[in-house]
Design a protein around this motif. Sequence first.
Motif, mmCIF file in Angstrom:
data_model
loop_
_atom_site.group_PDB
_atom_site.id
_atom_site.type_symbol
_atom_site.label_atom_id
_atom_site.label_comp_id
_atom_site.label_asym_id
_atom_site.label_seq_id
_atom_site.Cartn_x
_atom_site.Cartn_y
_atom_site.Cartn_z
ATOM 1 N N TYR A 182 17.695 21.102 50.936
ATOM 2 C CA TYR A 182 18.412 19.980 51.545
ATOM 3 C C TYR A 182 18.261 20.133 53.055
ATOM 4 O O TYR A 182 18.701 21.132 53.627
ATOM 5 N N ASN A 183 17.576 19.173 53.681
ATOM 6 C CA ASN A 183 17.300 19.229 55.118
ATOM 7 C C ASN A 183 16.655 20.556 55.526
ATOM 8 O O ASN A 183 17.013 21.164 56.528
ATOM 9 N N GLY A 184 15.698 21.013 54.698
ATOM 10 C CA GLY A 184 14.906 22.192 55.024
ATOM 11 C C GLY A 184 15.486 23.525 54.602
ATOM 12 O O GLY A 184 14.846 24.562 54.768
ATOM 13 N N GLU A 185 16.691 23.540 54.057
ATOM 14 C CA GLU A 185 17.319 24.788 53.654
ATOM 15 C C GLU A 185 17.808 24.704 52.211
ATOM 16 O O GLU A 185 18.234 23.648 51.752
ATOM 17 N N VAL A 186 17.764 25.843 51.520
ATOM 18 C CA VAL A 186 18.282 25.902 50.157
ATOM 19 C C VAL A 186 19.787 25.689 50.214
ATOM 20 O O VAL A 186 20.477 26.272 51.050
ATOM 21 N N ASP A 187 20.290 24.843 49.338
ATOM 22 C CA ASP A 187 21.725 24.566 49.278
ATOM 23 C C ASP A 187 22.131 24.612 47.809
ATOM 24 O O ASP A 187 21.524 23.934 46.979
ATOM 25 N N LEU A 188 23.127 25.408 47.482
ATOM 26 C CA LEU A 188 23.518 25.621 46.092
ATOM 27 C C LEU A 188 24.661 24.722 45.632
ATOM 28 O O LEU A 188 25.143 24.866 44.517
ATOM 29 N N ARG A 189 25.075 23.763 46.454
ATOM 30 C CA ARG A 189 26.176 22.870 46.075
ATOM 31 C C ARG A 189 25.666 21.734 45.194
ATOM 32 O O ARG A 189 24.899 20.892 45.639
ATOM 33 N N LYS A 190 26.125 21.713 43.956
ATOM 34 C CA LYS A 190 25.702 20.681 43.006
ATOM 35 C C LYS A 190 26.251 19.309 43.377
ATOM 36 O O LYS A 190 25.620 18.298 43.159
ATOM 37 N N ARG A 191 27.440 19.279 43.909
ATOM 38 C CA ARG A 191 28.111 18.017 44.241
ATOM 39 C C ARG A 191 27.887 17.626 45.700
ATOM 40 O O ARG A 191 28.600 16.789 46.237
ATOM 41 N N LEU A 192 26.896 18.233 46.329
ATOM 42 C CA LEU A 192 26.560 17.943 47.718
ATOM 43 C C LEU A 192 26.360 16.442 47.901
ATOM 44 O O LEU A 192 25.679 15.796 47.103
#
Length: 68
Positions: free
Chosen positions: A40-50
Amino acid sequence: MQTFSLKGDYIQLIQLLKALNWVEHGAMAQMVVQEGMVKYNGEVDLRKRLKVRVGDIVEFDGQKIKIT
């Protein structure tokens, strides 16, 4: 890079993955996010509900999309 036209203020990340047909079902969407396979925007993001909004860029499995 492809684009995705957002209808509304935001879309949850797992819903976006399903809408793009990048995954087959919701459980798979949750799994790929939890395993850090989505950027997400170049970085790994672990939030499913982002909440993905206009201007954001999502990447998965060699595919990249900009939210418009």
